[in-house]
Design a protein around this motif. Structure first.
Motif, PDB file in Angstrom:
ATOM      1  N   ALA A   1       0.834  -1.213   0.000  1.00  0.00           N
ATOM      2  CA  ALA A   1       0.000   0.000   0.000  1.00  0.00           C
ATOM      3  C   ALA A   1       0.864   1.256   0.000  1.00  0.00           C
ATOM      4  O   ALA A   1       0.563   2.214  -0.725  1.00  0.00           O
ATOM      5  CB  ALA A   1      -0.935  -0.020   1.210  1.00  0.00           C
ATOM      6  N   ILE A   2       1.924   1.264   0.790  1.00  0.00           N
ATOM      7  CA  ILE A   2       2.693   2.519   0.881  1.00  0.00           C
ATOM      8  C   ILE A   2       3.668   2.670  -0.298  1.00  0.00           C
ATOM      9  O   ILE A   2       4.245   3.734  -0.469  1.00  0.00           O
ATOM     10  CB  ILE A   2       3.451   2.649   2.227  1.00  0.00           C
ATOM     11  N   SER A   3       3.831   1.624  -1.108  1.00  0.00           N
ATOM     12  CA  SER A   3       4.695   1.764  -2.286  1.00  0.00           C
ATOM     13  C   SER A   3       3.838   1.847  -3.557  1.00  0.00           C
ATOM     14  O   SER A   3       3.522   2.940  -4.043  1.00  0.00           O
ATOM     15  CB  SER A   3       5.710   0.620  -2.353  1.00  0.00           C
ATOM     16  N   GLU A   4       3.381   0.696  -4.086  1.00  0.00           N
ATOM     17  CA  GLU A   4       2.658   0.704  -5.365  1.00  0.00           C
ATOM     18  C   GLU A   4       1.354   1.516  -5.294  1.00  0.00           C
ATOM     19  O   GLU A   4       1.037   2.273  -6.218  1.00  0.00           O
ATOM     20  CB  GLU A   4       2.338  -0.732  -5.827  1.00  0.00           C
ATOM     21  N   ILE A   5       0.601   1.353  -4.221  1.00  0.00           N
ATOM     22  CA  ILE A   5      -0.707   2.039  -4.166  1.00  0.00           C
ATOM     23  C   ILE A   5      -0.532   3.558  -4.026  1.00  0.00           C
ATOM     24  O   ILE A   5      -1.283   4.339  -4.623  1.00  0.00           O
ATOM     25  CB  ILE A   5      -1.596   1.454  -3.048  1.00  0.00           C
ATOM     26  N   ALA A   6       0.459   3.973  -3.260  1.00  0.00           N
ATOM     27  CA  ALA A   6       0.727   5.419  -3.159  1.00  0.00           C
ATOM     28  C   ALA A   6       1.048   5.979  -4.551  1.00  0.00           C
ATOM     29  O   ALA A   6       0.596   7.061  -4.937  1.00  0.00           O
ATOM     30  CB  ALA A   6       1.869   5.664  -2.193  1.00  0.00           C
ATOM     31  N   GLU A   7       1.808   5.194  -5.328  1.00  0.00           N
ATOM     32  CA  GLU A   7       2.185   5.598  -6.687  1.00  0.00           C
ATOM     33  C   GLU A   7       0.949   5.679  -7.594  1.00  0.00           C
ATOM     34  O   GLU A   7       0.762   6.621  -8.364  1.00  0.00           O
ATOM     35  CB  GLU A   7       3.155   4.526  -7.230  1.00  0.00           C
ATOM     36  N   LYS A   8       0.085   4.666  -7.509  1.00  0.00           N
ATOM     37  CA  LYS A   8      -1.137   4.621  -8.342  1.00  0.00           C
ATOM     38  C   LYS A   8      -2.084   5.763  -7.974  1.00  0.00           C
ATOM     39  O   LYS A   8      -2.810   6.287  -8.820  1.00  0.00           O
ATOM     40  CB  LYS A   8      -1.864   3.274  -8.170  1.00  0.00           C
ATOM     41  N   THR A   9      -2.090   6.133  -6.703  1.00  0.00           N
ATOM     42  CA  THR A   9      -2.942   7.240  -6.261  1.00  0.00           C
ATOM     43  C   THR A   9      -2.487   8.539  -6.927  1.00  0.00           C
ATOM     44  O   THR A   9      -3.305   9.330  -7.421  1.00  0.00           O
ATOM     45  CB  THR A   9      -2.877   7.368  -4.720  1.00  0.00           C
ATOM     46  N   ALA A  10      -1.182   8.718  -6.981  1.00  0.00           N
ATOM     47  CA  ALA A  10      -0.630   9.911  -7.663  1.00  0.00           C
ATOM     48  C   ALA A  10      -0.992   9.874  -9.147  1.00  0.00           C
ATOM     49  O   ALA A  10      -1.336  10.904  -9.750  1.00  0.00           O
ATOM     50  CB  ALA A  10       0.888   9.956  -7.464  1.00  0.00           C
ATOM     51  N   GLU A  11      -0.963   8.660  -9.742  1.00  0.00           N
ATOM     52  CA  GLU A  11      -1.320   8.533 -11.176  1.00  0.00           C
ATOM     53  C   GLU A  11      -2.783   8.900 -11.417  1.00  0.00           C
ATOM     54  O   GLU A  11      -3.118   9.507 -12.436  1.00  0.00           O
ATOM     55  CB  GLU A  11      -1.104   7.085 -11.650  1.00  0.00           C
ATOM     56  N   ALA A  12      -3.655   8.537 -10.487  1.00  0.00           N
ATOM     57  CA  ALA A  12      -5.087   8.838 -10.659  1.00  0.00           C
ATOM     58  C   ALA A  12      -5.328  10.344 -10.621  1.00  0.00           C
ATOM     59  O   ALA A  12      -6.150  10.879 -11.373  1.00  0.00           O
ATOM     60  CB  ALA A  12      -5.906   8.138  -9.578  1.00  0.00           C
ATOM     61  N   LEU A  13      -4.594  11.020  -9.772  1.00  0.00           N
ATOM     62  CA  LEU A  13      -4.715  12.484  -9.695  1.00  0.00           C
ATOM     63  C   LEU A  13      -4.244  13.105 -11.008  1.00  0.00           C
ATOM     64  O   LEU A  13      -4.907  13.960 -11.601  1.00  0.00           O
ATOM     65  CB  LEU A  13      -3.879  12.999  -8.515  1.00  0.00           C
ATOM     66  N   ASP A  14      -3.105  12.619 -11.468  1.00  0.00           N
ATOM     67  CA  ASP A  14      -2.515  13.115 -12.707  1.00  0.00           C
ATOM     68  C   ASP A  14      -3.436  12.825 -13.909  1.00  0.00           C
ATOM     69  O   ASP A  14      -3.622  13.669 -14.786  1.00  0.00           O
ATOM     70  CB  ASP A  14      -1.155  12.437 -12.886  1.00  0.00           C
ATOM     71  N   ALA A  15      -4.043  11.632 -13.914  1.00  0.00           N
ATOM     72  CA  ALA A  15      -4.924  11.241 -15.025  1.00  0.00           C
ATOM     73  C   ALA A  15      -6.123  12.174 -15.141  1.00  0.00           C
ATOM     74  O   ALA A  15      -6.667  12.389 -16.240  1.00  0.00           O
ATOM     75  CB  ALA A  15      -5.410   9.799 -14.828  1.00  0.00           C
ATOM     76  N   ALA A  16      -6.543  12.759 -14.006  1.00  0.00           N
ATOM     77  CA  ALA A  16      -7.677  13.691 -14.024  1.00  0.00           C
ATOM     78  C   ALA A  16      -7.231  15.094 -14.436  1.00  0.00           C
ATOM     79  O   ALA A  16      -8.059  16.015 -14.523  1.00  0.00           O
ATOM     80  CB  ALA A  16      -8.340  13.725 -12.652  1.00  0.00           C
ATOM     81  N   GLY A  17      -5.937  15.259 -14.629  1.00  0.00           N
ATOM     82  CA  GLY A  17      -5.413  16.561 -15.066  1.00  0.00           C
ATOM     83  C   GLY A  17      -5.331  17.573 -13.943  1.00  0.00           C
ATOM     84  O   GLY A  17      -5.348  18.787 -14.183  1.00  0.00           O
ATOM     85  N   LEU A  18      -5.235  17.075 -12.701  1.00  0.00           N
ATOM     86  CA  LEU A  18      -5.158  17.989 -11.556  1.00  0.00           C
ATOM     87  C   LEU A  18      -3.764  17.955 -10.930  1.00  0.00           C
ATOM     88  O   LEU A  18      -3.122  16.905 -10.905  1.00  0.00           O
ATOM     89  CB  LEU A  18      -6.168  17.589 -10.474  1.00  0.00           C
ATOM     90  N   THR A  19      -3.361  19.092 -10.401  1.00  0.00           N
ATOM     91  CA  THR A  19      -2.153  19.137  -9.579  1.00  0.00           C
ATOM     92  C   THR A  19      -2.595  18.954  -8.126  1.00  0.00           C
ATOM     93  O   THR A  19      -3.775  19.154  -7.807  1.00  0.00           O
ATOM     94  CB  THR A  19      -1.450  20.504  -9.693  1.00  0.00           C
ATOM     95  N   PRO A  20      -1.679  18.581  -7.225  1.00  0.00           N
ATOM     96  CA  PRO A  20      -2.064  18.444  -5.814  1.00  0.00           C
ATOM     97  C   PRO A  20      -2.775  19.686  -5.276  1.00  0.00           C
ATOM     98  O   PRO A  20      -3.724  19.583  -4.496  1.00  0.00           O
ATOM     99  CB  PRO A  20      -0.731  18.207  -5.108  1.00  0.00           C
ATOM    100  N   ALA A  21      -2.363  20.869  -5.724  1.00  0.00           N
ATOM    101  CA  ALA A  21      -2.963  22.116  -5.208  1.00  0.00           C
ATOM    102  C   ALA A  21      -4.400  22.291  -5.688  1.00  0.00           C
ATOM    103  O   ALA A  21      -5.161  23.061  -5.091  1.00  0.00           O
ATOM    104  CB  ALA A  21      -2.115  23.309  -5.638  1.00  0.00           C
ATOM    105  N   GLU A  22      -4.765  21.584  -6.760  1.00  0.00           N
ATOM    106  CA  GLU A  22      -6.125  21.738  -7.288  1.00  0.00           C
ATOM    107  C   GLU A  22      -7.117  20.725  -6.680  1.00  0.00           C
ATOM    108  O   GLU A  22      -8.296  20.739  -7.005  1.00  0.00           O
ATOM    109  CB  GLU A  22      -6.109  21.597  -8.820  1.00  0.00           C
ATOM    110  N   LEU A  23      -6.596  19.859  -5.846  1.00  0.00           N
ATOM    111  CA  LEU A  23      -7.454  18.863  -5.203  1.00  0.00           C
ATOM    112  C   LEU A  23      -8.061  19.464  -3.932  1.00  0.00           C
ATOM    113  O   LEU A  23      -7.419  20.252  -3.246  1.00  0.00           O
ATOM    114  CB  LEU A  23      -6.612  17.628  -4.848  1.00  0.00           C
ATOM    115  N   ASP A  24      -9.322  19.095  -3.630  1.00  0.00           N
ATOM    116  CA  ASP A  24      -9.969  19.599  -2.416  1.00  0.00           C
ATOM    117  C   ASP A  24     -10.002  18.555  -1.310  1.00  0.00           C
ATOM    118  O   ASP A  24      -9.864  18.870  -0.135  1.00  0.00           O
ATOM    119  CB  ASP A  24     -11.416  20.021  -2.730  1.00  0.00           C
TER     120      ASP A  24
END
Ligand SMILES: CC(C)(COP(=O)(O)OP(=O)(O)OC[C@H]1O[C@@H](n2cnc3c(N)ncnc32)[C@H](O)[C@@H]1OP(=O)(O)O)[C@@H](O)C(=O)NCCC(=O)NCCS
Length: 329
Positions: A226-249
């Protein structure tokens, strides 16, 4: 002659969310009368203070139906408009018929497509991805996605390494057509080679031995994944939506362990403005129900609001995972 193909709405979005929690509150002190542990150890390792267990009158059908009824009422559609039900659960103790068809009947829906999904703790996010695809392909218009678990009835109370983790609940959303994007691209996958990391016995073995199937887990392996692959996939999901971390609520990870959430936050480098769910503290890990239940609670408490961009991710037995950004209803 080419056949006709279906065509759907350009986008989909969540229209309403509902949840139902187990009615019995089991705090760590009570848990420690069952297993050899301490409140301090459980809180320090997981963040869990108490968990919710279903009472005898709460059944898989009653809990799934209760959560779904709320989601439909809040979505503003008539129940007859629901034309597909996707129900993720590992707690329906019957091979067939599915729980989804029984929930559809109990709610008085108009004979929708209905099916159970088996994707453990990732099941709700699998359902959201499938609902979005069904709606955009024109195979359905309003999809009820439900996550339901009563894990306290499958817990191995002889195993102090897992018994304190689980909670019981149901969470549901209605997803419908939208003129603007409300469900981002899904990032999902599986690791069947790790099928022995979280598992239960086969029912035929259990019948032969007379021992009920219970949950087994190599907790440490799940934690590391969870803290390796899943953390990485979570970042990919954010990126796939075209959002930066600052644009997430809002960030609503599967409520498996607060330390896993902390590790994900570090990887994602989210600013302090992002509200993070810590529902596990009072709920325990309710598997497929954890994300929608946490979503409902954040909207009800005012921590999150309608229209917020929320990153959700589920991961668990399989191993399987799925995550996406959604706009909150
Ligand atoms: C379950 C989990 C909290 C256990 O924490 P951990 O730090 O990995 O603990 P370990 O299993 O390595 O055990 C560490 C020690 O604590 C002890 N321990 C285990 N359970 C205990 C308990 N309930 N109370 C006190 N001590 C306990 C172990 O015996 C071990 O002792 P030892 O070092 O003397 O052998 C953690 O692995 C976890 O959360 N994993 C992810 C689980 C998960 O999210 N599953 C669902 C995914 S859907």
């Amino acid at each position: 002659m080419a056949i006709r193909a279906s065509q759907g709405s350009p986008y989909s979005r969540i229209l309403g969310v509902g949840g139902e929690r187990g009615k019995r509150v089991v705090d760590n002190a009570e848990m420690c009368t069952i297993i050899d542990s301490s409140d301090e150890w459980i809180q320090q390792r997981t963040g869990i203070i108490e968990r919710r267990w279903a009472t005898d009158d709460q059944t898989p059908l009653s809990m799934a139906t209760g959560a779904a009824r709320k989601a439909i009422e809040r979505s503003g559609i008539d129940a007859s408009q629901v034309d597909a039900v996707l129900l993720s659960t590992v707690s329906h103790m019957r091979q067939f018929p599915s729980l989804a068809v029984q929930v559809a009947d109990e709610l008085g829906l108009d004979h929708p497509a209905a099916v159970d999904l088996s994707a453990a703790c990732a099941g709700f996010c699998y359902g959201v991805a499938m609902a979005d695809s069904l709606i955009r392909a024109g195979s359905a218009h309003h999809v009820l996605v439900i996550g339901l678990e009563i894990l306290s009835r499958q817990t191995n109370f002889a195993d102090r390494g897992t018994a304190f983790l689980f909670g019981d609940g149901a969470g549901a959303v209605v997803i419908g057509p939208s003129e603007t994007p409300g469900v981002g691209p899904v990032v999902w996958g599986s690791r069947g080679e790790d099928a022995d990391v979280i598992w239960t016995e086969y029912w035929d073995e259990a019948l032969a031995t007379g021992k009920k199937p219970v949950i087994h887990m190599a907790g440490n392996k799940v934690f590391k994944w969870a803290i390796s692959e899943i953390a990485e996939k979570t970042a990919e999901a954010l990126d796939a939506a075209g959002l930066t971390p600052a644009e997430l609520d809002v960030f609503i990870p599967h409520q498996a362990n607060n330390r896993i959430t902390d590790a994900m936050l570090k990887r994602l480098d989210l600013p302090d403005s992002v509200v993070v769910s810590r529902d596990i503290k009072h709920m325990g890990n309710s598997s497929a129900a954890s994300v929608p239940i946490a979503m409902e609670s954040m909207l009800e408490s005012g921590e999150a609001k309608s229209g917020d961009n929320a990153l959700i991710i589920g991961f668990g037995a399989g191993l399987v995972f799925a995550g996406q950004v959604v706009v909150l209803p």
